[in-house]
Design a protein around this motif. Sequence first.
Motif, short mmCIF file in Angstrom:
data_model
loop_
_atom_site.label_atom_id
_atom_site.label_comp_id
_atom_site.label_asym_id
_atom_site.label_seq_id
_atom_site.Cartn_x
_atom_site.Cartn_y
_atom_site.Cartn_z
N GLY A 83 38.83 51.43 -0.93
CA GLY A 83 37.87 52.22 -0.17
C GLY A 83 38.48 52.98 0.98
O GLY A 83 37.76 53.46 1.87
N ILE A 84 39.81 53.11 0.99
CA ILE A 84 40.51 53.80 2.07
C ILE A 84 41.26 55.00 1.49
O ILE A 84 42.00 54.85 0.52
CB ILE A 84 41.51 52.86 2.78
CG1 ILE A 84 40.77 51.63 3.34
CG2 ILE A 84 42.26 53.60 3.90
CD1 ILE A 84 39.76 51.93 4.43
N PRO A 85 41.08 56.19 2.05
CA PRO A 85 41.76 57.37 1.51
C PRO A 85 43.24 57.37 1.85
O PRO A 85 43.70 56.62 2.72
CB PRO A 85 41.04 58.53 2.21
CG PRO A 85 40.56 57.95 3.50
CD PRO A 85 40.22 56.52 3.20
N ALA A 86 43.99 58.21 1.17
CA ALA A 86 45.43 58.34 1.42
C ALA A 86 45.65 59.23 2.64
O ALA A 86 45.35 60.42 2.63
CB ALA A 86 46.12 58.94 0.20
N SER A 111 38.81 43.02 10.43
CA SER A 111 38.58 44.41 10.80
C SER A 111 39.88 45.21 10.76
O SER A 111 39.94 46.30 10.17
CB SER A 111 37.96 44.48 12.20
OG SER A 111 37.91 45.82 12.65
N ILE A 112 40.93 44.70 11.39
CA ILE A 112 42.19 45.45 11.41
C ILE A 112 42.80 45.49 10.01
O ILE A 112 43.44 46.47 9.62
CB ILE A 112 43.18 44.84 12.43
CG1 ILE A 112 44.27 45.87 12.82
CG2 ILE A 112 43.80 43.56 11.95
CD1 ILE A 112 43.76 47.01 13.66
N ALA A 113 42.58 44.45 9.22
CA ALA A 113 43.10 44.43 7.85
C ALA A 113 42.52 45.57 7.03
O ALA A 113 43.18 46.14 6.16
CB ALA A 113 42.79 43.09 7.18
N SER A 114 41.27 45.94 7.32
CA SER A 114 40.60 46.98 6.53
C SER A 114 41.16 48.36 6.80
O SER A 114 40.88 49.30 6.04
CB SER A 114 39.10 46.95 6.78
OG SER A 114 38.77 47.45 8.07
N LEU A 121 43.37 46.03 1.81
CA LEU A 121 42.29 45.06 1.67
C LEU A 121 41.38 45.47 0.52
O LEU A 121 41.08 46.65 0.33
CB LEU A 121 41.48 44.98 2.96
CG LEU A 121 40.49 43.81 3.06
CD1 LEU A 121 41.24 42.51 3.32
CD2 LEU A 121 39.48 44.06 4.18
N ASP A 122 40.93 44.48 -0.24
CA ASP A 122 40.02 44.74 -1.35
C ASP A 122 38.65 45.16 -0.81
O ASP A 122 38.06 44.45 0.01
CB ASP A 122 39.89 43.48 -2.21
CG ASP A 122 39.07 43.73 -3.46
OD1 ASP A 122 39.67 43.94 -4.52
OD2 ASP A 122 37.82 43.73 -3.36
N ASP A 133 39.40 39.74 1.00
CA ASP A 133 40.80 39.37 0.76
C ASP A 133 41.59 40.60 0.35
O ASP A 133 41.03 41.69 0.17
CB ASP A 133 40.90 38.27 -0.30
CG ASP A 133 42.09 37.34 -0.06
OD1 ASP A 133 43.02 37.73 0.69
OD2 ASP A 133 42.10 36.23 -0.61
N TRP A 134 42.89 40.42 0.18
CA TRP A 134 43.78 41.54 -0.09
C TRP A 134 43.64 42.02 -1.54
O TRP A 134 43.33 41.24 -2.43
CB TRP A 134 45.22 41.14 0.21
CG TRP A 134 45.38 40.66 1.61
CD1 TRP A 134 45.45 39.36 2.02
CD2 TRP A 134 45.45 41.46 2.79
NE1 TRP A 134 45.55 39.29 3.40
CE2 TRP A 134 45.54 40.58 3.89
CE3 TRP A 134 45.41 42.83 3.03
CZ2 TRP A 134 45.62 41.03 5.20
CZ3 TRP A 134 45.50 43.29 4.35
CH2 TRP A 134 45.60 42.38 5.41
N SER A 135 43.90 43.30 -1.74
CA SER A 135 43.80 43.90 -3.06
C SER A 135 45.11 43.71 -3.83
O SER A 135 46.15 44.21 -3.42
CB SER A 135 43.50 45.40 -2.94
OG SER A 135 43.73 46.06 -4.17
N LYS A 136 45.05 43.00 -4.94
CA LYS A 136 46.25 42.82 -5.77
C LYS A 136 46.74 44.16 -6.30
O LYS A 136 47.95 44.40 -6.41
CB LYS A 136 45.95 41.86 -6.91
CG LYS A 136 45.66 40.43 -6.45
CD LYS A 136 45.36 39.52 -7.65
CE LYS A 136 45.05 38.11 -7.18
NZ LYS A 136 44.72 37.21 -8.32
#
Length: 479
Positions: free
Chosen positions: A134-137, A183-186, A191-192, A197-200
Motif C-alpha cells: 500500500g506504499i507507492p515507489a 506506525s513507523i514500520a508502515s 509492511l504488509d 506484520d512484514w510483507s514477505k
Amino acid sequence: MPAPPLPLHCAAIDLGATSGRVMVGTWHGNELSTTEVHRFPNALRSVNGHDYWDVAGLWNEVQTGLALAAASLPSGASLASVGVDTWGVDHVLVDDAGRMVFPTHAYRDARTQPGLQALLDSPADLGRIYAATGIPAVFYNSSLQLAETVASCPAIKKLATRCLFLPDYFNYLLSGRMAHGLSIASTTQLLDVGSNDWSKTALKHFGVPPRWLGSPIKSGTKLGRVRGMPDLGKTTVVAVPGHDTTCAYDAMPAAPDGDDIFLSSGTWSLVGFESTQPLLGEEALATRVANDRTGRGEYRPLVNVIGLWLLEGTLKAFDSRPANDRSWKALLKNAAALPAPARLLDVTDPAFANPPSMKAAIDAQLRRHRTKPPQELVEYVRLICDSLGQGHADVIRRFEHLANRTFKRILMVGGGSKNALLCQATANASGLPVLSFNLEGSAVGNFANQLIALKAVKNLATFRAALATQLKPKIYQPR
C-alpha cells in the motif's frame, strides 16, 4: 472527598529533518500545557557524494534535553514517561550488542535513484509491491535504501542483525529494548498492508533479510525505564507513534463524523485522513497514495506534496531573506498583495526533490512552459504558496473521488499553519475552510499517546475532545 489528581508530567522527543526539540507536557485538570525546554538544529551532512545524519549528535542533544526537562519540573515532581517521534523511513543498522555497523544515510541521498527507476520501469513489479504494502515507489523509501545497502555492501547481511528505524533506535538507547513501532514500520514499503506484520513479498523483492525485523508493536507499549540517566530512573519509555506525521494527525481535534481532512504542513505537506480500510488499486497507485498506519493499527491514507521545502530552498538564492517573525509577516503580506501568478508550478515535479538550486529548478519548469520566471523574492513567495495551495486541493479532490467521501473542513497544523498566505491559498483552491491551529502537532500527539498509555486519558477521542476546548483556530474561508 478524594484529593484531586496531581499534575502528570511527560517528555516528548520530537526530531525533524531540520530541527529537533524536547518538550515537557503537563496534564492537569483535563488540560494539557506544553513547554519547550530544548531546541537544536539538524541537517544532513554530505561526504564523498553521499548524505548522512549525525545520529550521535542527535542523541547528545536528546540527553541534554531530557536533563533540562527533568530540571524544569517543580520540586518533588518527576517525569512519568517519555516518547520519541521522528521523520520517517531512515534507519540504523546494528549488531546484537546494539552497536551501529553502517552509517545512517539521509533519505534525500541520491543512491536510491537507480533502484527506483528499475521499479518504475517494471509495471508488474510496481503493482505487485503496491498491492502488498500500500506504499507507492518514492525515492526515499526504506525499501529502496536497504536494497541499495545490501547490493553495494553484501557483507552487511552478516554484520547487521537488526534494522531499527530512527524512533525505534532512540527508544532502544533510552530503554535498552529493540522493538519496531507499527506506525513507523508502515512508512518503509516493507509492511504488509493487510496485517500488522512484514510483507514477505516486499522483503524478498528488495533483498532485506527478514531477521533484521521483529514483529511490530502498537503505540502505548511500555518499553521499560530510562537507563543511564539518574534523574530519569523512574521514567517509563512509551512507544508512541514513531512517525511524526502520525503524531501530528493524532493531535488534530477532528470532528467525530470523519468529515475532516488533515494537512500537516512543513518541509513536506502531508494531506490525508483516517480510515478503517486502505485505499488500493490502480488509481490509488497513480495518485501515489501512501497507506500509512496509525499507532493503533488503522489506516491513514495520505499523499506527500513537496511542501515548504520549495520555499526553504528558494530562500537560499536571496540575500534579502527574512531574519525574524516581523520580516516574515511583512514578506507574506507583500506577497499577498501581488496579482495571482500567470502560471502555477507543478509541485509534483521530481526535479524539486533535492536540486542544487531550488530557484533554478523553479525557473527551468516555468521556462519549459514559456513562462517568465519571477525576479524578486516576494514574487517567488506568492508563486510557491499559490502552487502549494493548488497541490493540496488537487489531492483532496482525488481523495474524495477514491474514497467516495466528502470533506467539509481542512485541519492544518505545522509550520505552514502560521503562513497566512499558504492557508488562504489552500482555502481558495479547495473551496473548503481551513482551520489553522497554533499547535505543536507532533509533540502534542506524542503526549496524547503517552497519556493514554498511562491511563490518564481513556482514548484518543477523549483527548481530542478535551484539546478542542483549549484551542481557538484561525479560520480561513475560501475567496
